[in-house]
Design a protein around this motif. Structure first.
Motif, PDB file in Angstrom:
ATOM      1  N   ALA A 102       0.824  -1.216   0.000  1.00  0.00           N
ATOM      2  CA  ALA A 102       0.000   0.000   0.000  1.00  0.00           C
ATOM      3  C   ALA A 102       0.858   1.267   0.000  1.00  0.00           C
ATOM      4  N   LYS A 103       2.175   1.100   0.076  1.00  0.00           N
ATOM      5  CA  LYS A 103       3.132   2.221   0.110  1.00  0.00           C
ATOM      6  C   LYS A 103       2.831   3.175   1.263  1.00  0.00           C
ATOM      7  N   ASP A 104       2.454   2.577   2.389  1.00  0.00           N
ATOM      8  CA  ASP A 104       2.102   3.366   3.573  1.00  0.00           C
ATOM      9  C   ASP A 104       3.361   3.632   4.397  1.00  0.00           C
ATOM     10  N   TYR A 105       4.069   4.673   4.039  1.00  0.00           N
ATOM     11  CA  TYR A 105       5.344   4.994   4.679  1.00  0.00           C
ATOM     12  C   TYR A 105       5.192   5.253   6.175  1.00  0.00           C
ATOM     13  N   GLU A 106       4.188   6.043   6.550  1.00  0.00           N
ATOM     14  CA  GLU A 106       4.002   6.398   7.962  1.00  0.00           C
ATOM     15  C   GLU A 106       3.739   5.154   8.813  1.00  0.00           C
ATOM     16  N   LYS A 107       2.947   4.248   8.307  1.00  0.00           N
ATOM     17  CA  LYS A 107       2.657   3.014   9.044  1.00  0.00           C
ATOM     18  C   LYS A 107       3.911   2.150   9.136  1.00  0.00           C
ATOM     19  N   TRP A 108       4.673   2.094   8.052  1.00  0.00           N
ATOM     20  CA  TRP A 108       5.912   1.306   8.028  1.00  0.00           C
ATOM     21  C   TRP A 108       6.897   1.807   9.084  1.00  0.00           C
ATOM     22  N   LEU A 109       6.947   3.124   9.279  1.00  0.00           N
ATOM     23  CA  LEU A 109       7.853   3.697  10.271  1.00  0.00           C
ATOM     24  C   LEU A 109       7.611   3.142  11.672  1.00  0.00           C
ATOM     25  N   THR A 110       6.374   2.809  11.972  1.00  0.00           N
ATOM     26  CA  THR A 110       6.051   2.320  13.325  1.00  0.00           C
ATOM     27  C   THR A 110       6.629   0.927  13.588  1.00  0.00           C
ATOM     28  N   TYR A 111       7.098   0.275  12.539  1.00  0.00           N
ATOM     29  CA  TYR A 111       7.660  -1.066  12.685  1.00  0.00           C
ATOM     30  C   TYR A 111       9.187  -1.067  12.624  1.00  0.00           C
ATOM     31  N   LEU A 112       9.796   0.102  12.745  1.00  0.00           N
ATOM     32  CA  LEU A 112      11.249   0.201  12.674  1.00  0.00           C
ATOM     33  C   LEU A 112      11.859   0.507  14.039  1.00  0.00           C
ATOM     34  N   THR A 113      13.023  -0.073  14.298  1.00  0.00           N
ATOM     35  CA  THR A 113      13.767   0.297  15.504  1.00  0.00           C
ATOM     36  C   THR A 113      14.466   1.637  15.241  1.00  0.00           C
ATOM     37  N   LYS A 114      14.889   2.287  16.301  1.00  0.00           N
ATOM     38  CA  LYS A 114      15.618   3.555  16.167  1.00  0.00           C
ATOM     39  C   LYS A 114      16.909   3.352  15.378  1.00  0.00           C
ATOM     40  N   GLU A 115      17.552   2.209  15.598  1.00  0.00           N
ATOM     41  CA  GLU A 115      18.814   1.926  14.923  1.00  0.00           C
ATOM     42  C   GLU A 115      18.616   1.798  13.405  1.00  0.00           C
ATOM     43  N   TYR A 116      17.531   1.156  13.015  1.00  0.00           N
ATOM     44  CA  TYR A 116      17.238   0.987  11.590  1.00  0.00           C
ATOM     45  C   TYR A 116      16.975   2.344  10.940  1.00  0.00           C
ATOM     46  N   ARG A 117      16.170   3.153  11.621  1.00  0.00           N
ATOM     47  CA  ARG A 117      15.863   4.496  11.084  1.00  0.00           C
ATOM     48  C   ARG A 117      17.141   5.308  10.900  1.00  0.00           C
ATOM     49  N   ALA A 118      17.981   5.269  11.919  1.00  0.00           N
ATOM     50  CA  ALA A 118      19.213   6.057  11.865  1.00  0.00           C
ATOM     51  C   ALA A 118      20.138   5.558  10.761  1.00  0.00           C
ATOM     52  N   TYR A 119      20.255   4.253  10.628  1.00  0.00           N
ATOM     53  CA  TYR A 119      21.170   3.673   9.644  1.00  0.00           C
ATOM     54  C   TYR A 119      20.765   4.043   8.220  1.00  0.00           C
ATOM     55  N   GLU A 188      15.751  -8.683   9.769  1.00  0.00           N
ATOM     56  CA  GLU A 188      16.397  -8.792  11.077  1.00  0.00           C
ATOM     57  C   GLU A 188      15.391  -8.176  12.046  1.00  0.00           C
ATOM     58  N   LEU A 189      14.888  -8.964  12.975  1.00  0.00           N
ATOM     59  CA  LEU A 189      13.802  -8.497  13.839  1.00  0.00           C
ATOM     60  C   LEU A 189      14.237  -8.443  15.297  1.00  0.00           C
ATOM     61  N   GLN A 195       7.154  -5.619  21.372  1.00  0.00           N
ATOM     62  CA  GLN A 195       6.663  -5.593  19.979  1.00  0.00           C
ATOM     63  C   GLN A 195       7.840  -5.865  19.031  1.00  0.00           C
ATOM     64  N   TRP A 196       7.608  -6.760  18.085  1.00  0.00           N
ATOM     65  CA  TRP A 196       8.651  -7.074  17.112  1.00  0.00           C
ATOM     66  C   TRP A 196       8.767  -5.944  16.090  1.00  0.00           C
ATOM     67  N   LYS A 197      10.026  -5.524  15.850  1.00  0.00           N
ATOM     68  CA  LYS A 197      10.278  -4.460  14.880  1.00  0.00           C
ATOM     69  C   LYS A 197      11.450  -4.833  13.978  1.00  0.00           C
ATOM     70  N   ILE A 198      11.515  -4.143  12.851  1.00  0.00           N
ATOM     71  CA  ILE A 198      12.620  -4.376  11.909  1.00  0.00           C
ATOM     72  C   ILE A 198      13.856  -3.669  12.463  1.00  0.00           C
ATOM     73  N   GLY A 199      14.907  -4.429  12.644  1.00  0.00           N
ATOM     74  CA  GLY A 199      16.115  -3.846  13.207  1.00  0.00           C
ATOM     75  C   GLY A 199      17.340  -4.189  12.396  1.00  0.00           C
TER      76      GLY A 199
END
Length: 202
Positions: A102-119, A188-189, A195-199
Motif C-alpha cells: 500500500a506504500k504506507d510509509y508512515e505506518k511502516w515507520l512504526t515497525y522500525l527500531t531507532k537503529e534501523y531508522r538512523a542507519y 532482522e527483527l 513488539q517485534w520491529k525491523i532492526g
C-alpha cells in the motif's frame, strides 16, 4: 629431397603445437571469463535483503539451513517457544507485506527500531545504496529514509514470506525465506517493548 622432407616435419609439428596451444589458451580464457561472469551475477550477501527493484543489500546467511538448536553456539528456543515465535513473526511479515504494498510509509515507520531508522537515514549509506544497478539505471539518487522506502523497500518486500527463523536470543531473530532451496534473510527483527520491529543485527 629427403633432406627437405626432414626439415618440413619439425616445422609442421611446431606449427601444429603452436595452434593447439593457442586454441587451449582461448578455451581456458573463455572458461575463466564465464566463471568470473557467473560469480559477478551472484546476489550480494542480504538476500533478499532489499535489492531489485532495488533492494536492501542482500545479506546471505552464513549457515546453509538455519534451524533452531542447530549448533551449540546458537541460542536455543524450546519447541513451544520456537513455534509461537515463528507464528507471531509470520503474521508480522504478512502485515508488513500489506503495508509495503500500500506504500504506507508512515505506518511502516512504526515497525522500525531507532537503529534501523538512523542507519538508513545516514547520507553515506544512502549514497552507497544509490549505487545499486537498478537505481543507477534510472538515475535514482536516495536522499532520505522515505526515498529508501519507496525506491528500495516497496520494490523488494511486498511478497516475501517467512519460511524459517533463527533466534539469536530471546529478543533478536533472523527471518528467512527459501529461494531455490537456499535460505535468504528477509528481515532482522528485534523485540522492543514487547513488539517485534525491523532492526539491524550486527
Amino acid at each position: 629431397m629427403k633432406t627437405m622432407i626432414r626439415m618440413e616435419r619439425p616445422f609442421h609439428t611446431l606449427w601444429l603445437l603452436a595452434i593447439l596451444t593457442l586454441v587451449l589458451l582461448i578455451v581456458a580464457s573463455c572458461a575463466g571469463n564465464k566463471a568470473v561472469t557467473e560469480v559477478q551475477e551472484l546476489p550480494k550477501a542480504s538476500v533478499v535483503q532489499e535489492q531489485p527493484p532495488v533492494q536492501e543489500p542482500p545479506k546471505a546467511p552464513a549457515e546453509a539451513t538455519p534451524t533452531h538448536g542447530q549448533a551449540e553456539s546458537e541460542f536455543v528456543l524450546s519447541e513451544t517457544a520456537y513455534k509461537e515465535t515463528k507464528r507471531d513473526l509470520s503474521d508480522l511479515v504478512q502485515e508488513l507485506n500489506k503495508i509495503i504494498a500500500a506504500k504506507d510509509y508512515e505506518k511502516w515507520l512504526t515497525y522500525l527500531t531507532k537503529e534501523y531508522r538512523a542507519y538508513y537515514s545516514d547520507p553515506a549509506v544512502l549514497r552507497a545504496q544509490s549505487e545499486a544497478p537498478l537505481l543507477k539505471k534510472y538515475s535514482v539518487v536516495l536522499r532520505s529514509l522515505k526515498d529508501y522506502f519507496h525506491y528500495v523497500v516497496v520494490g523488494s518486500r511486498q511478497n516475501v514470506r517467512l519460511d524459517e527463523i533463527k533466534a539469536l536470543d530471546e529478543n533478536r531473530v533472523r527471518a528467512y525465506m527459501y529461494v531455490d532451496n537456499t535460505p535468504v534473510i528477509i528481515y532482522e527483527l528485534q523485540k522492543v517493548d514487547n513488539q517485534w520491529k525491523i532492526g539491524i543485527i550486527e
